[in-house]
Motif scaffolding. Structure first.
Motif, PDB file in Angstrom:
ATOM      1  N   UNK A  57      17.799  14.664 -25.860  1.00 42.81           N
ATOM      2  CA  UNK A  57      18.427  13.862 -24.815  1.00 42.81           C
ATOM      3  C   UNK A  57      17.335  13.166 -24.019  1.00 42.81           C
ATOM      4  N   UNK A  58      17.725  12.134 -23.312  1.00 46.23           N
ATOM      5  CA  UNK A  58      16.767  11.435 -22.459  1.00 46.23           C
ATOM      6  C   UNK A  58      17.404  11.159 -21.106  1.00 46.23           C
ATOM      7  N   UNK A  59      16.549  11.008 -20.106  1.00 48.20           N
ATOM      8  CA  UNK A  59      17.005  10.735 -18.749  1.00 48.20           C
ATOM      9  C   UNK A  59      16.135   9.638 -18.152  1.00 48.20           C
ATOM     10  N   UNK A  60      16.760   8.560 -17.712  1.00 50.81           N
ATOM     11  CA  UNK A  60      16.033   7.499 -17.033  1.00 50.81           C
ATOM     12  C   UNK A  60      15.631   7.969 -15.638  1.00 50.81           C
ATOM     13  N   UNK A  61      14.594   7.406 -15.047  1.00 49.31           N
ATOM     14  CA  UNK A  61      14.195   7.822 -13.693  1.00 49.31           C
ATOM     15  C   UNK A  61      15.311   7.577 -12.693  1.00 49.31           C
ATOM     16  N   UNK A  62      15.412   8.453 -11.708  1.00 47.73           N
ATOM     17  CA  UNK A  62      16.466   8.316 -10.693  1.00 47.73           C
ATOM     18  C   UNK A  62      15.924   7.930  -9.320  1.00 47.73           C
ATOM     19  N   UNK A  63      14.619   7.700  -9.225  1.00 50.25           N
ATOM     20  CA  UNK A  63      14.018   7.271  -7.967  1.00 50.25           C
ATOM     21  C   UNK A  63      12.959   6.202  -8.242  1.00 50.25           C
ATOM     22  N   UNK A  64      12.743   5.337  -7.234  1.00 60.55           N
ATOM     23  CA  UNK A  64      11.693   4.320  -7.299  1.00 60.55           C
ATOM     24  C   UNK A  64      11.056   4.209  -5.918  1.00 60.55           C
ATOM     25  N   UNK A  65       9.736   4.098  -5.891  1.00 60.73           N
ATOM     26  CA  UNK A  65       9.012   3.969  -4.632  1.00 60.73           C
ATOM     27  C   UNK A  65       8.273   2.630  -4.603  1.00 60.73           C
ATOM     28  N   UNK A  66       8.468   1.910  -3.508  1.00 61.75           N
ATOM     29  CA  UNK A  66       7.821   0.605  -3.333  1.00 61.75           C
ATOM     30  C   UNK A  66       6.936   0.666  -2.098  1.00 61.75           C
ATOM     31  N   UNK A  67       5.726   0.141  -2.216  1.00 63.50           N
ATOM     32  CA  UNK A  67       4.790   0.104  -1.101  1.00 63.50           C
ATOM     33  C   UNK A  67       4.617  -1.339  -0.633  1.00 63.50           C
ATOM     34  N   UNK A  68       4.740  -1.547   0.694  1.00 63.07           N
ATOM     35  CA  UNK A  68       4.596  -2.883   1.287  1.00 63.07           C
ATOM     36  C   UNK A  68       3.451  -2.828   2.292  1.00 63.07           C
ATOM     37  N   UNK A  69       2.423  -3.627   2.080  1.00 66.53           N
ATOM     38  CA  UNK A  69       1.249  -3.634   2.973  1.00 66.53           C
ATOM     39  C   UNK A  69       1.185  -4.946   3.735  1.00 66.53           C
ATOM     40  N   UNK A  70       0.762  -4.846   4.972  1.00 67.12           N
ATOM     41  CA  UNK A  70       0.615  -6.024   5.822  1.00 67.12           C
ATOM     42  C   UNK A  70      -0.450  -5.754   6.869  1.00 67.12           C
ATOM     43  N   UNK A  71      -0.988  -6.823   7.442  1.00 67.57           N
ATOM     44  CA  UNK A  71      -2.051  -6.664   8.433  1.00 67.57           C
ATOM     45  C   UNK A  71      -2.239  -7.924   9.261  1.00 67.57           C
ATOM     46  N   UNK A  72      -3.048  -7.796  10.304  1.00 74.15           N
ATOM     47  CA  UNK A  72      -3.331  -8.934  11.179  1.00 74.15           C
ATOM     48  C   UNK A  72      -4.675  -8.702  11.857  1.00 74.15           C
ATOM     49  N   UNK A  73      -5.456  -9.782  12.008  1.00 77.25           N
ATOM     50  CA  UNK A  73      -6.727  -9.729  12.735  1.00 77.25           C
ATOM     51  C   UNK A  73      -6.706 -10.817  13.799  1.00 77.25           C
ATOM     52  N   UNK A  74      -6.807 -10.402  15.045  1.00 76.81           N
ATOM     53  CA  UNK A  74      -6.740 -11.327  16.173  1.00 76.81           C
ATOM     54  C   UNK A  74      -7.857 -11.023  17.166  1.00 76.81           C
ATOM     55  N   UNK A  75      -8.096 -11.999  18.004  1.00 74.09           N
ATOM     56  CA  UNK A  75      -9.103 -11.811  19.048  1.00 74.09           C
ATOM     57  C   UNK A  75      -8.641 -10.876  20.139  1.00 74.09           C
ATOM     58  N   UNK A  76      -7.347 -10.790  20.343  1.00 71.39           N
ATOM     59  CA  UNK A  76      -6.776  -9.904  21.354  1.00 71.39           C
ATOM     60  C   UNK A  76      -6.026  -8.769  20.653  1.00 71.39           C
ATOM     61  N   UNK A  77      -6.156  -7.574  21.191  1.00 73.22           N
ATOM     62  CA  UNK A  77      -5.516  -6.406  20.583  1.00 73.22           C
ATOM     63  C   UNK A  77      -4.006  -6.536  20.582  1.00 73.22           C
ATOM     64  N   UNK A  78      -3.440  -7.025  21.687  1.00 70.90           N
ATOM     65  CA  UNK A  78      -1.993  -7.156  21.778  1.00 70.90           C
ATOM     66  C   UNK A  78      -1.436  -8.122  20.749  1.00 70.90           C
ATOM     67  N   UNK A  79      -2.154  -9.199  20.480  1.00 74.00           N
ATOM     68  CA  UNK A  79      -1.676 -10.167  19.491  1.00 74.00           C
ATOM     69  C   UNK A  79      -1.652  -9.563  18.093  1.00 74.00           C
TER      70      UNK A  79
END
Length: 256
Positions: A57-79
């Motif tokens: 018998x066989x079983x297809x995967x029942x879960x998938x994990x996706x990773x989303x990366x993002x970032x920002x570089x600004x002169x001010x910390x708040x921005x």
């Protein structure tokens, strides 16, 4: 989880349908004294059918994990924080609107100073049980956020419960095949199958699927279906069993 049966290799069947030997006799079939006044009484020994069978018998995967990366570089910390926070909120909202529970979303943040600027980086890991929802969320984020986010290819896997279910079902399927083979042997000789005397799993194997693609293709270029196929788990079980043979199979009287 979908389980699909694969073509089974023919099970090897061994049957012993010998005439029942007589018990209660001495050497060279001489009567044993003391049995019913010196006369021997024939006692038929139990007859058995030995059968081996298998299943896959066989079983297809029942879960998938996706990773989303993002970032920002600004002169001010708040921005820098504000830029990342807005996108994080949009990602979380998009996942919730498509039925993703909060416990399936993990967010990590890292804030640092690089040269004369402030840099904030974040990663969102989302676990999906519905692959259609996964594709909808990823397509929406690509459309709305574009190159400001990096979405990794989905990683497909099995939960422990799914693997345990596959192991149980392939074992039960092999036992069922073995019993049917024993019934067929008994019918062939006009016998009736009795109770099981021994059921033993002799071998259990597991392996992952292989994709039918060119060896030069890297994992980053695989399609979703190819990733699912590669993560599919196969399991096989081999069973040996001994059943009692009850005797001649009773036939229904057609003349009422």
């Amino acid at each position: 989880m979908s389980l699909s049966a694969l073509p089974l290799s023919p099970a090897r069947v061994f049957a012993e349908l010998l005439a029942p030997p007589l018990r209660g006799r001495g050497r060279e079939n001489e009567p044993v004294p003391g049995l019913l006044g010196g006369r021997s009484t024939p006692v038929p020994a139990g007859r058995e059918v030995h059968v081996s069978g298998s299943a896959e018998l066989c079983a297809a995967p029942d879960r998938a994990r996706v990773s989303i990366r993002l970032g920002s570089r600004k002169g001010e910390a708040g921005e820098a924080r504000s830029s990342v926070t807005r996108r994080l909120e949009y990602i979380a909202q998009s996942a919730r609107q498509r039925g993703v529970q909060e416990e399936n979303v993990t967010v990590t943040k890292d804030f640092s100073r690089v040269e004369n600027a402030y840099q904030m980086e974040a990663e969102v890991c989302i676990t999906f049980s519905d692959f259609g929802k996964m594709q909808n969320v990823c397509n929406l984020l690509v459309e709305k956020l574009g190159s400001s986010v990096i979405i990794s290819p989905p990683h497909f896997y099995h939960t422990a419960e799914a693997v345990d279910t596959l192991r149980r079902q392939v074992c039960l399927a092999a036992v069922g095949n073995t019993r049917r083979k024993a019934q067929e042997v008994c019918r062939l000789f006009g016998q009736s199958l009795g109770k099981p005397l021994l059921i033993r799993e002799e071998e259990m194997k597991e392996w992952e699927g292989q994709i039918d693609s060119h060896p030069s293709n890297s994992s980053d270029t695989l399609t979703v279906q190819q990733r699912i196929q590669s993560a599919t788990i196969y399991a096989s079980s081999k069973i040996f069993a001994i059943f009692e043979i009850k005797g001649r199979e009773k036939r229904k009287n057609k003349l009422l």
